[in-house]
Write a protein that holds these residues in place. Structure first.
Motif, PDB file in Angstrom:
ATOM      1  N   MET A   1      -1.478  14.529 -19.723  1.00 21.19           N
ATOM      2  CA  MET A   1      -1.058  14.465 -20.781  1.00 21.19           C
ATOM      3  C   MET A   1       0.478  15.197 -20.868  1.00 21.19           C
ATOM      4  O   MET A   1       1.346  14.751 -21.693  1.00 21.19           O
ATOM      5  CB  MET A   1      -1.854  14.796 -21.899  1.00 21.19           C
ATOM      6  N   GLN A   2       0.465  16.158 -20.246  1.00 16.97           N
ATOM      7  CA  GLN A   2       1.610  17.245 -20.097  1.00 16.97           C
ATOM      8  C   GLN A   2       2.873  16.527 -19.778  1.00 16.97           C
ATOM      9  O   GLN A   2       3.995  16.447 -20.294  1.00 16.97           O
ATOM     10  CB  GLN A   2       1.196  18.413 -19.305  1.00 16.97           C
ATOM     11  N   ALA A   3       2.479  15.726 -18.521  1.00 12.84           N
ATOM     12  CA  ALA A   3       3.761  14.996 -18.123  1.00 12.84           C
ATOM     13  C   ALA A   3       4.096  13.805 -18.763  1.00 12.84           C
ATOM     14  O   ALA A   3       5.297  13.742 -18.989  1.00 12.84           O
ATOM     15  CB  ALA A   3       3.265  14.222 -16.907  1.00 12.84           C
ATOM     16  N   CYS A   4       3.319  13.307 -19.710  1.00 14.91           N
ATOM     17  CA  CYS A   4       3.599  12.283 -20.627  1.00 14.91           C
ATOM     18  C   CYS A   4       4.547  13.012 -21.745  1.00 14.91           C
ATOM     19  O   CYS A   4       5.831  12.234 -22.176  1.00 14.91           O
ATOM     20  CB  CYS A   4       2.579  11.840 -21.309  1.00 14.91           C
ATOM     21  N   TYR A   5       4.197  14.138 -22.349  1.00 13.35           N
ATOM     22  CA  TYR A   5       4.945  15.119 -23.156  1.00 13.35           C
ATOM     23  C   TYR A   5       6.272  15.250 -22.680  1.00 13.35           C
ATOM     24  O   TYR A   5       7.530  14.978 -23.520  1.00 13.35           O
ATOM     25  CB  TYR A   5       4.224  16.397 -23.404  1.00 13.35           C
ATOM     26  N   GLY A   6       6.770  15.749 -21.571  1.00 14.67           N
ATOM     27  CA  GLY A   6       7.876  15.985 -20.991  1.00 14.67           C
ATOM     28  C   GLY A   6       8.379  14.734 -20.778  1.00 14.67           C
ATOM     29  O   GLY A   6       9.868  14.552 -21.068  1.00 14.67           O
ATOM     30  N   LYS A   7       8.182  13.584 -20.387  1.00 16.82           N
ATOM     31  CA  LYS A   7       8.938  12.371 -20.418  1.00 16.82           C
ATOM     32  C   LYS A   7       9.273  11.854 -21.620  1.00 16.82           C
ATOM     33  O   LYS A   7      10.441  11.246 -21.646  1.00 16.82           O
ATOM     34  CB  LYS A   7       8.009  11.109 -19.673  1.00 16.82           C
ATOM     35  N   ILE A   8       8.662  12.140 -22.919  1.00 22.53           N
ATOM     36  CA  ILE A   8       8.978  11.864 -23.933  1.00 22.53           C
ATOM     37  C   ILE A   8      10.286  12.575 -24.475  1.00 22.53           C
ATOM     38  O   ILE A   8      11.043  12.109 -25.006  1.00 22.53           O
ATOM     39  CB  ILE A   8       8.079  11.687 -25.198  1.00 22.53           C
ATOM     40  N   LEU A   9      10.192  13.950 -24.091  1.00 19.42           N
ATOM     41  CA  LEU A   9      11.206  14.724 -24.552  1.00 19.42           C
ATOM     42  C   LEU A   9      12.580  14.218 -23.742  1.00 19.42           C
ATOM     43  O   LEU A   9      13.447  14.368 -24.442  1.00 19.42           O
ATOM     44  CB  LEU A   9      10.996  16.286 -24.291  1.00 19.42           C
ATOM     45  N   LYS A  10      12.318  13.986 -22.433  1.00 20.59           N
ATOM     46  CA  LYS A  10      13.387  13.746 -21.677  1.00 20.59           C
ATOM     47  C   LYS A  10      14.060  12.515 -21.984  1.00 20.59           C
ATOM     48  O   LYS A  10      15.437  12.457 -22.152  1.00 20.59           O
ATOM     49  CB  LYS A  10      12.778  13.556 -20.286  1.00 20.59           C
ATOM     50  N   ASN A  11      13.107  11.464 -22.318  1.00 19.73           N
ATOM     51  CA  ASN A  11      13.824  10.327 -22.768  1.00 19.73           C
ATOM     52  C   ASN A  11      14.597  10.221 -24.055  1.00 19.73           C
ATOM     53  O   ASN A  11      15.548   9.704 -24.395  1.00 19.73           O
ATOM     54  CB  ASN A  11      12.748   9.204 -22.820  1.00 19.73           C
ATOM     55  N   ALA A  12      13.956  11.173 -25.191  1.00 18.34           N
ATOM     56  CA  ALA A  12      14.761  11.210 -26.302  1.00 18.34           C
ATOM     57  C   ALA A  12      16.006  11.987 -26.156  1.00 18.34           C
ATOM     58  O   ALA A  12      17.149  11.611 -26.792  1.00 18.34           O
ATOM     59  CB  ALA A  12      13.735  12.078 -27.377  1.00 18.34           C
ATOM     60  N   ARG A  13      15.987  13.049 -25.451  1.00 20.72           N
ATOM     61  CA  ARG A  13      17.408  13.692 -25.081  1.00 20.72           C
ATOM     62  C   ARG A  13      18.338  12.704 -24.248  1.00 20.72           C
ATOM     63  O   ARG A  13      19.278  12.540 -24.709  1.00 20.72           O
ATOM     64  CB  ARG A  13      17.128  14.924 -24.033  1.00 20.72           C
ATOM     65  N   LYS A  14      17.865  12.084 -23.378  1.00 14.68           N
ATOM     66  CA  LYS A  14      18.913  11.079 -22.571  1.00 14.68           C
ATOM     67  C   LYS A  14      19.284  10.218 -23.640  1.00 14.68           C
ATOM     68  O   LYS A  14      20.264   9.383 -23.487  1.00 14.68           O
ATOM     69  CB  LYS A  14      18.147  10.515 -21.395  1.00 14.68           C
ATOM     70  N   ALA A  15      18.427   9.481 -24.459  1.00 11.58           N
ATOM     71  CA  ALA A  15      18.831   8.390 -25.330  1.00 11.58           C
ATOM     72  C   ALA A  15      20.028   8.864 -26.291  1.00 11.58           C
ATOM     73  O   ALA A  15      20.770   8.152 -26.861  1.00 11.58           O
ATOM     74  CB  ALA A  15      17.883   7.922 -26.404  1.00 11.58           C
ATOM     75  N   ARG A  16      20.019  10.302 -26.528  1.00 14.40           N
ATOM     76  CA  ARG A  16      21.125  10.701 -27.344  1.00 14.40           C
ATOM     77  C   ARG A  16      22.367  11.435 -26.618  1.00 14.40           C
ATOM     78  O   ARG A  16      23.098  11.976 -27.120  1.00 14.40           O
ATOM     79  CB  ARG A  16      20.577  11.859 -28.454  1.00 14.40           C
ATOM     80  N   LYS A  17      22.212  11.101 -25.271  1.00 14.79           N
ATOM     81  CA  LYS A  17      23.182  11.655 -24.349  1.00 14.79           C
ATOM     82  C   LYS A  17      23.607  13.060 -24.510  1.00 14.79           C
ATOM     83  O   LYS A  17      24.665  13.497 -24.548  1.00 14.79           O
ATOM     84  CB  LYS A  17      24.549  10.709 -24.462  1.00 14.79           C
ATOM     85  N   LYS A  18      22.348  13.872 -24.473  1.00  9.59           N
ATOM     86  CA  LYS A  18      22.394  15.339 -24.751  1.00  9.59           C
ATOM     87  C   LYS A  18      22.138  15.938 -23.047  1.00  9.59           C
ATOM     88  O   LYS A  18      21.142  15.268 -22.443  1.00  9.59           O
ATOM     89  CB  LYS A  18      21.801  15.963 -25.532  1.00  9.59           C
ATOM     90  N   THR A  19      22.723  16.944 -22.636  1.00  6.57           N
ATOM     91  CA  THR A  19      22.188  17.575 -21.607  1.00  6.57           C
ATOM     92  C   THR A  19      21.153  18.498 -21.861  1.00  6.57           C
ATOM     93  O   THR A  19      20.867  18.789 -22.981  1.00  6.57           O
ATOM     94  CB  THR A  19      23.490  18.494 -20.849  1.00  6.57           C
ATOM     95  N   GLN A  20      20.286  18.981 -20.660  1.00  2.85           N
ATOM     96  CA  GLN A  20      19.264  20.057 -20.963  1.00  2.85           C
ATOM     97  C   GLN A  20      20.100  21.202 -21.416  1.00  2.85           C
ATOM     98  O   GLN A  20      19.210  21.881 -22.214  1.00  2.85           O
ATOM     99  CB  GLN A  20      18.482  20.165 -19.822  1.00  2.85           C
ATOM    100  N   GLU A  21      21.097  21.523 -21.096  1.00  2.00           N
ATOM    101  CA  GLU A  21      21.942  22.877 -21.514  1.00  2.00           C
ATOM    102  C   GLU A  21      22.237  22.569 -22.829  1.00  2.00           C
ATOM    103  O   GLU A  21      22.008  23.699 -23.613  1.00  2.00           O
ATOM    104  CB  GLU A  21      23.337  23.041 -20.555  1.00  2.00           C
ATOM    105  N   GLN A  22      22.566  21.640 -23.439  1.00  2.00           N
ATOM    106  CA  GLN A  22      22.971  21.588 -24.884  1.00  2.00           C
ATOM    107  C   GLN A  22      21.689  21.680 -25.787  1.00  2.00           C
ATOM    108  O   GLN A  22      21.850  22.125 -26.677  1.00  2.00           O
ATOM    109  CB  GLN A  22      23.748  19.759 -24.956  1.00  2.00           C
ATOM    110  N   VAL A  23      20.645  20.870 -25.297  1.00  2.00           N
ATOM    111  CA  VAL A  23      19.539  21.302 -26.102  1.00  2.00           C
ATOM    112  C   VAL A  23      19.102  22.569 -26.052  1.00  2.00           C
ATOM    113  O   VAL A  23      18.782  23.288 -27.380  1.00  2.00           O
ATOM    114  CB  VAL A  23      18.544  20.142 -25.564  1.00  2.00           C
TER     115      VAL A  23
END
Length: 66
Positions: A1-23
């Motif tokens: 379940m944790q990996a799915c959680y991370g994937k959702i965060l990553k996909n949402a971030r990338k869809a908005r064209k944000k970097t990990q640093e910006q978030v």
């Protein structure tokens, strides 16, 4: 379940064209801390999820998926 959680965060971030640093900067946390959320090592607290939801302009992020 944790990996799915991370994937959702990553996909949402990338869809908005944000970097990990910006978030991470928006949430006032380290990039390394945010990376642990995307990796599924740790989960964000409820307040951070709500702020992330606002920042990424994704009404479904925290409530429906996480």
């Amino acid at each position: 379940m944790q990996a799915c959680y991370g994937k959702i965060l990553k996909n949402a971030r990338k869809a908005r064209k944000k970097t990990q640093e910006q978030v991470a900067e928006f949430l006032n946390i380290s990039t390394a801390a945010y990376q642990t959320w995307e990796a599924g090592t740790y989960r964000a607290d409820e307040y951070s999820l709500l702020e992330l939801e606002k920042y990424l302009e994704d009404d479904n992020l925290a409530i429906n998926y996480l």
